[in-house]
Design a protein around this motif. Structure first.
Motif, PDB file in Angstrom:
ATOM      1  N   ALA A  37       0.736  -1.168   0.018  1.00  0.00           N
ATOM      2  CA  ALA A  37      -0.096  -0.038   0.120  1.00  0.00           C
ATOM      3  C   ALA A  37       0.901   1.340   0.129  1.00  0.00           C
ATOM      4  N   CYS A  92       2.212   1.623  -3.429  1.00  0.00           N
ATOM      5  CA  CYS A  92       1.227   2.255  -4.373  1.00  0.00           C
ATOM      6  C   CYS A  92       1.030   3.460  -4.234  1.00  0.00           C
ATOM      7  N   LEU A 145      -4.068   0.541  -6.547  1.00  0.00           N
ATOM      8  CA  LEU A 145      -4.379   1.297  -5.319  1.00  0.00           C
ATOM      9  C   LEU A 145      -5.863   1.373  -5.035  1.00  0.00           C
TER      10      LEU A 145
END
Length: 208
Positions: A12, A15, A118
């Protein structure tokens, strides 16, 4: 599970970091500096407060250096560029053109792919993946039905147009045959009427 969560968090962060790399932070000289708009820039140019201007090739922004050495970025639009150039020429302000760097196809693809992944990751983290799939399926079926109906309407229109063209051709052919028959019938009759001799009685008078 902890390892999986750590890997998920790392993915995460990656991204998030990749799209942010394309964002240009403001120049340190602009921190705490009053922002200029286009009317303010024109006013400052006429007052002699602008030392130099750099116009981006996209004509969407200009870099302004005032007489105090402070740099500002002013957003403009392409139609305003000729007006600014005229103002700078009248005020004898030097300006130049800054060539904007165009992103490559690979960069655009990676950026789009990363943003898409994402968004999918956020939707999955919120537990809305099933709703998303069902929504996409319903939207796809609705789109398919609309396209099928439009295709059916187009087919019906083409059939009607073909029938209208065929009917018009038949009417034209009938009219042509009628005219040819009329000319064929009127031609010999007219010639016969012209060749009928007309008797003329002539009285011979003898002068005695």
């Amino acid at each position: 599970p902890k390892t999986a969560n750590a890997e998920s968090n790392m993915l995460a962060l990656t991204c998030l970091a990749f799209p942010l790399a394309f964002l240009q932070p403001p120049h340190p000289s602009q921190w705490g500096v009053q922002r200029w708009e286009l009317p303010t820039l024109r006013e400052r140019i006429h007052k002699g407060s602008v030392a130099k201007v750099g116009i981006h090739s996209s004509q969407l922004a200009v870099e302004v250096l005032d007489v105090n050495g402070i740099q500002r970025r002013v957003d403009i639009f392409p139609e305003a560029t000729p007006v600014l150039i005229q103002d700078m020429r009248e005020a004898h302000v030097g300006f130049t053109v800054i060539q904007d760097r165009e992103p490559t196809g690979l960069e655009v693809f990676l950026y789009s792919f990363t943003v898409t992944m994402l968004i999918i990751w956020v939707i999955g983290a919120l537990g809305l993946m099933e709703d998303l799939v069902w929504g996409l399926a319903i939207a796809g079926m609705s789109l398919y039905s609309a396209i099928a109906e439009l295709n059916s309407m187009i087919d019906e229109g083409l059939i009607w147009l073909e029938a209208a063209i065929t009917d018009g051709q038949m009417r034209l052919r009938s009219l042509r045959l009628f005219l040819l028959e009329a000319l064929a019938l009127s031609g010999p009759q007219a010639a016969h009427d012209q060749m009928i001799p007309v008797p003329i009685e002539v009285e011979d008078r003898l002068d005695n």
